[in-house]
Design a protein around this motif. Structure first.
Motif, short mmCIF file in Angstrom:
data_model
loop_
_atom_site.label_atom_id
_atom_site.label_comp_id
_atom_site.label_asym_id
_atom_site.label_seq_id
_atom_site.Cartn_x
_atom_site.Cartn_y
_atom_site.Cartn_z
N ARG A 12 -28.94 -30.89 -25.52
CA ARG A 12 -30.01 -30.87 -26.75
C ARG A 12 -28.85 -30.79 -27.61
O ARG A 12 -27.39 -29.49 -27.87
CB ARG A 12 -30.60 -30.08 -27.17
CG ARG A 12 -32.48 -30.28 -26.76
CD ARG A 12 -32.37 -31.75 -27.03
NE ARG A 12 -33.88 -31.75 -26.65
CZ ARG A 12 -33.78 -32.26 -25.02
NH1 ARG A 12 -33.00 -32.57 -24.56
NH2 ARG A 12 -35.04 -33.04 -24.38
N GLU A 177 -20.70 -29.66 -37.29
CA GLU A 177 -20.49 -29.04 -35.51
C GLU A 177 -21.36 -28.93 -35.12
O GLU A 177 -22.20 -29.60 -33.48
CB GLU A 177 -19.52 -28.08 -35.75
CG GLU A 177 -17.36 -28.35 -36.25
CD GLU A 177 -17.01 -29.32 -35.18
OE1 GLU A 177 -17.69 -29.30 -33.89
OE2 GLU A 177 -15.90 -30.24 -35.73
N MET A 181 -23.11 -31.54 -32.19
CA MET A 181 -22.43 -31.29 -31.02
C MET A 181 -23.67 -30.63 -29.87
O MET A 181 -24.50 -30.08 -30.22
CB MET A 181 -21.52 -29.41 -30.85
CG MET A 181 -21.22 -28.72 -29.56
SD MET A 181 -20.29 -27.64 -29.26
CE MET A 181 -22.36 -26.88 -30.75
N SER A 182 -23.07 -31.27 -28.13
CA SER A 182 -24.71 -30.78 -27.66
C SER A 182 -23.86 -29.83 -26.84
O SER A 182 -22.75 -30.00 -26.80
CB SER A 182 -24.14 -31.87 -26.34
OG SER A 182 -24.43 -33.53 -27.40
N GLU A 183 -25.19 -29.45 -26.64
CA GLU A 183 -24.50 -28.11 -25.73
C GLU A 183 -26.47 -28.02 -24.42
O GLU A 183 -27.14 -28.11 -24.89
CB GLU A 183 -24.65 -26.76 -26.55
CG GLU A 183 -24.28 -25.40 -25.78
CD GLU A 183 -23.92 -24.00 -26.92
OE1 GLU A 183 -24.69 -24.39 -28.05
OE2 GLU A 183 -23.27 -23.55 -26.10
N ILE A 290 -20.91 -22.33 -37.91
CA ILE A 290 -20.18 -23.14 -36.40
C ILE A 290 -19.36 -22.26 -37.14
O ILE A 290 -18.50 -21.13 -35.52
CB ILE A 290 -19.39 -24.60 -36.48
CG1 ILE A 290 -18.73 -24.75 -35.26
CG2 ILE A 290 -18.82 -24.65 -37.52
CD1 ILE A 290 -19.57 -24.62 -34.18
N ARG A 293 -19.83 -18.93 -34.57
CA ARG A 293 -18.60 -18.84 -32.76
C ARG A 293 -17.65 -18.39 -32.93
O ARG A 293 -17.24 -18.08 -31.87
CB ARG A 293 -19.12 -20.41 -31.85
CG ARG A 293 -20.82 -20.43 -32.63
CD ARG A 293 -20.94 -21.75 -31.67
NE ARG A 293 -20.93 -22.17 -30.30
CZ ARG A 293 -21.54 -22.70 -29.47
NH1 ARG A 293 -22.49 -23.37 -30.25
NH2 ARG A 293 -21.12 -22.61 -28.03
N THR A 294 -16.86 -19.17 -33.79
CA THR A 294 -15.40 -18.98 -33.30
C THR A 294 -15.13 -17.26 -34.09
O THR A 294 -14.05 -16.92 -33.52
CB THR A 294 -14.93 -19.93 -34.27
OG1 THR A 294 -15.09 -21.63 -34.68
CG2 THR A 294 -12.91 -19.75 -34.11
N MET A 368 -12.07 -27.41 -38.01
CA MET A 368 -12.10 -26.19 -37.61
C MET A 368 -10.83 -24.70 -37.76
O MET A 368 -10.03 -25.12 -37.40
CB MET A 368 -12.74 -26.65 -36.12
CG MET A 368 -13.67 -26.70 -35.81
SD MET A 368 -13.88 -27.23 -33.84
CE MET A 368 -15.36 -25.56 -34.56
N ILE A 369 -11.86 -23.98 -37.80
CA ILE A 369 -10.73 -22.28 -38.23
C ILE A 369 -10.83 -22.25 -36.56
O ILE A 369 -11.99 -22.18 -36.09
CB ILE A 369 -11.47 -21.43 -39.00
CG1 ILE A 369 -11.84 -22.09 -40.07
CG2 ILE A 369 -11.21 -20.11 -38.96
CD1 ILE A 369 -12.38 -20.30 -41.16
N THR A 370 -9.38 -21.98 -36.36
CA THR A 370 -9.02 -21.35 -34.70
C THR A 370 -9.43 -20.04 -34.65
O THR A 370 -9.42 -19.23 -35.73
CB THR A 370 -8.28 -21.70 -34.11
OG1 THR A 370 -7.26 -21.21 -35.10
CG2 THR A 370 -7.80 -23.20 -34.58
#
Ligand code: SF4
Ligand code: MG
Lengths: 379, 443
Positions: A12, A177, A181-183, A290, A293-294, A368-370
């Motif tokens: 999803r 994001e 994004m699918s996960e 998002i 998570r990073t 994205m921030i890494t």
């Protein structure tokens, strides 16, 4: 793996999970208008809501979409729409109308960059202040930010709860994001807040319904729908408790104050901050959406290098969860706030809470921030 | 809904009208009340949705119906939401009446247009006095030619919009035009309210405050503006939106495919593998990564996938990033890819432009279509005759499946199950591709 028997895993996107969360929360009315990256919510609601005897319709623009929802809410329906920055810009007046008329509505705001012409598929977390501080009167708009598809489900149920209980517009602030994004999502592991519905007026002792009645400023008026047996006087004008247009009466000023007080009074109850603690932490890494998570990945890597790091994923961005944020920062020397915008929007509104501590922003635009960027900011 | 008790008025007793002397709004309010009395509607089944401007405040004159005083121009949209929730969710018959001026109709034209198109059961009573009264008499898009206002001191040089024609062209099934002073107006309004579906009555009025001082305008000249053809219905009566929605959309069972994935396979992967697939739109690049993701989950792994393509989705490059992991995936980006598969020139152009190739390390496995032009990359590059052996549309998936056969990131059985399930008899082509590619994949 024991999960085999008990899991129910589906692929999803965050957008699809906002729709799932809305259905779980008892959403009955959805109006949508296409916009990347929020269109997935619209599509899912169109697919699923009518089957459950709800209304999911297409609007000719975002102003209509939200106005349809607010009208439906006035008739008693739990309602939601979904959009992104360019659509939000059009909705703002109607957001304020919902706030003034104390009509619950949930708006999923999936952030991106640019006006409608540009940046549709570039992620952004740069609509935070734009979303929160959009009303004349500077009222608090409760904002909840999910960081995963799973959290999209949970956060949507929370957003509906507070929209209904406070009778006010509530925003789910997602981003491209998270939304597109699918996960793998295990439906058996989903967290939720049970469905809530606004408290309704029931005539007692021959008492007549007063549309905006309250005793204490922080009380939420009991709801009666238009079209029901109790006369309702809805108005977006400054009004007294009966809904009579007035400007300067003390009762009208009370109503204006009440609109804020009812939210402020429940600030701590609404707070959702998820802290991953570590003893003697020197740095607090704080993030949302998002980038949370990073930030968790950066925290994991930094700890592997022997650093003392605490991590906080802020889900309830507004009202600012002051107590929980201060607790999260207790004892650390440095606070790193990671967010995908140039100017540190969320950092700018929370930094006053952390006097005496060093506050560092990790920011980015267009990409994205890494984890490495955040790691570099950790003591 | 008619009520048993005869209603004599819906207005407040001794209501003090807030309008200027001689303003057409007086007639408007009284005719609306007359219409409600004529229909003898249960006041709880009437909702007056007013816009802003002088006419908008008429909500304060009504005692018994529900009132909803909305924002500028948006009243029709709020009313639409009320009506749909009432009719569809509550199976009830609330009479929703929109009170709007020419200013509101100008800024909110799209809401009127859409309500007419939907044929939503809402009655719009448009008070057209050719200007914005409350804000100082500015002209509106309804002002006649040569009309003098503070914002058209030389006279209006733009013709007025014809709202009746506009909504008729949108399929409105009840359209009328009348002067506010018209004795029959109460009957016309009653007919509009009773009409099932969208109804619009344009009511021409005089604003003595702003129109009279600068213009020769009176009841006679207003009557001259009335067009007989505006009082004819253009469209045949059709079902209103609520009825149609209940009949065609509501509760319609849609086959929901159960897409639950059972993690019945396993994988030896320890950690995370980040893969970029780059090719051409229409060549099943994103499908390849989706099936791979599915087989990873089936192999008891976690997986994320995100896709990218140019604004026009069916042309140019097609890019997909898939991460699979034995752990929960936190960071969803790909800094240093573990694998890059490039199946076409468009794909190569994109991974060059977005920096993917530049971020490859010496450990990155890069599989590229043989015929692609030279490119710089630190990874272990192998060039394979992907398009010659598999054609463009199977290149990405066949290359990924061949690599996986050797590396075992996901269970190959799981992956083949997904391929067989998706492509049915055509899956044999993939099996053949994989066999043909294996000798080339020396990693
Ligand atoms: S300004 Fe014009 S429209 Fe407004 S109340 Fe006075 S006369 Fe009527
Ligand atoms: Mg006007």
């Amino acid at each position: 793996m024991s999960a085999m028997n008990t899991s129910s895993i589906k692929i999803r996107t965050g957008n699809q999970m906002i729709a799932e969360g809305a259905l779980f929360a008892g959403c009955q009315f959805f109006a949508g208008y296409p916009i990347t990256p929020a269109s997935g919510v619209y599509k899912s609601m169109i697919e699923q809501l009518p089957q459950r005897n709800g209304v999911a319709i297409s609007a000719p623009d975002e102003i209509s979409a939200l106005a349809y929802c607010v009208g439906a809410s006035g008739r008693g329906a739990k309602a939601m729409t979904a959009t992104s920055g360019p659509g939000w810009a059009l909705m703002i007046e109607t957001v304020q109308y919902a706030l003034m008329t104390e009509l619950p509505v949930v708006i999923a705001m999936v952030q991106r960059l640019g006006p409608s012409t540009g940046g549709a598929t570039q992620n952004g977390q740069a609509d935070i202040l734009f979303t929160e501080f959009c009303t004349s009167g500077a009222y608090t708009i409760p904002i909840f930010a999910p960081s995963t598809p799973q959290e999209c489900f949970e956060v949507t149920t929370i957003a509906f709860k507070w929209a209904e209980l406070l009778r006010t517009p509530v925003v789910i602030l997602s981003d491209k994001e998270v939304g597109m994004m699918s996960e793998d999502v295990d439906f058996n592991q989903l967290k939720n807040t049970p469905p809530w519905y606004r408290k309704e007026f029931t005539p007692q002792n021959g008492r007549q319904h007063i549309t905006y009645d309250f005793t204490d400023l922080e009380d939420v008026p009991l709801f009666a729908p238009v079209g029901g047996p109790n006369k309702v006087t809805m108005t977006g004008s400054a009004h007294d408790k009966k809904g009579t247009l007035q400007k300067n009466s003390s009762e009208t000023l009370d109503v204006l104050i009440h609109l804020q007080k009812k939210i402020e009074a429940r600030k701590e109850e609404m707070a959702v901050v998820r802290v991953d603690d570590q003893n003697d932490a020197e740095t607090l890494v704080l993030s949302f959406g998002i980038t949370a998570r990073t930030a968790k990945e950066a925290t994991r890597r930094a700890r592997a290098e022997g650093k003392k790091v605490r991590n906080a994923n802020v889900i309830s961005l507004f009202p600012i969860p002051e107590k929980k944020l201060k607790e999260a920062a207790a004892g650390v020397k440095r606070i790193v706030v990671a967010e995908e915008n140039m100017t540190g929007q969320y950092r700018s509104v929370i930094q006053a809470l952390f006097s005496g501590k060093e506050i560092v922003g990790v920011n980015s635009i267009g990409k994205m921030i890494t984890p490495a960027m955040i790691q570099n900011a950790i003591l | 809904m008619e009520t048993a008790v005869q209603q004599h008025t819906y207005k407040k007793e001794n209501a003090l009208f807030p309008f200027c002397k001689g303003c057409g709004h007086h007639h408007y309010v009284n005719h609306l009340d007359e219409a409600l009395v004529k229909l003898n509607l249960d006041p709880n089944k009437v909702c007056i949705v007013s816009d802003i401007g002088c006419i908008g405040i008429l909500d304060s004159l009504f005692a018994t119906p529900h009132t909803f005083h909305t924002t500028h121009g948006r009243s029709t949209a709020f009313a639409t939401g009320i009506e749909l929730a009432d009719g569809i969710l509550n199976d009830s018959k609330l009479k929703t009446i929109v009170v709007i001026g020419d200013g509101g109709a100008t800024i909110g034209l799209l809401h009127l247009v859409n309500a007419a198109l939907m044929n939503v059961d809402v009655t719009v009573l448009l008070a057209n006095n050719f200007l914005y009264g409350m804000t100082g008499g500015q002209h509106s898009q309804f002002s006649p030619l040569e009309f003098v206002t503070p914002t058209t001191p030389a006279g209006n040089i733009v013709p007025p919009m014809d709202i009746c024609s506009i909504v008729k062209s949108c399929g409105a099934t009840f359209v009328r035009q009348a002067a506010a002073t018209d004795k029959q107006l109460g009957d016309v309004i009653a007919e509009a309210i009773a009409h099932p579906g969208f109804a619009l009555v344009e009511i021409l009025e005089l604003c003595p405050e702003w129109a009279l001082p600068f213009n020769k305008i009176d009841g006679k000249s207003i009557n001259e503006k009335l067009h007989a053809e505006n009082n004819m219905n253009a469209a045949a009566v059709r079902q209103d939106f609520t009825t149609l929605y209940k009949e065609k959309v509501l509760g319609s069972p849609k086959k929901m495919v159960d897409d639950t994935i059972t993690p019945k396979y396993s994988s030896a992967l320890n950690g995370t593998c980040r893969i970029v697939l780059a090719g051409t739109a229409g060549e099943k690049v994103q499908l390849a990564s989706f099936l791979f993701m599915k087989s990873a989950i089936s192999s008891t792994l976690h997986a994320t996938q995100k896709n990218d393509n140019p604004v026009t989705q069916g042309s140019g490059f097609s890019l997909s990033e898939v991460c699979i992991s034995s752990e929960e995936i936190l960071y969803t980006g790909i800094d240093t890819p573990d694998v890059v598969i490039i199946s076409s020139p468009e794909g190569l152009k994109e991974v060059t432009a977005n920096g993917t190739l530049a971020r490859c390390s010496s450990d990155t496995i890069v599989v590229a279509e043989q015929t692609l032009s030279e490119f710089d990359c630190a990874g272990k590059v192998s060039r394979l005759p992907l398009r010659a052996l598999c054609t463009g549309s199977r290149a990405a998936l066949s290359a990924l499946a061949s690599l996986n056969m050797i590396k075992g990131w996901v269970s190959q059985d799981a992956l083949l199950e997904m391929i067989d399930g998706k492509f049915k008899e055509k899956s044999l082509l993939y099996h053949r591709d994989i066999e043909a590619l294996i000798p080339f994949v020396k990693i």
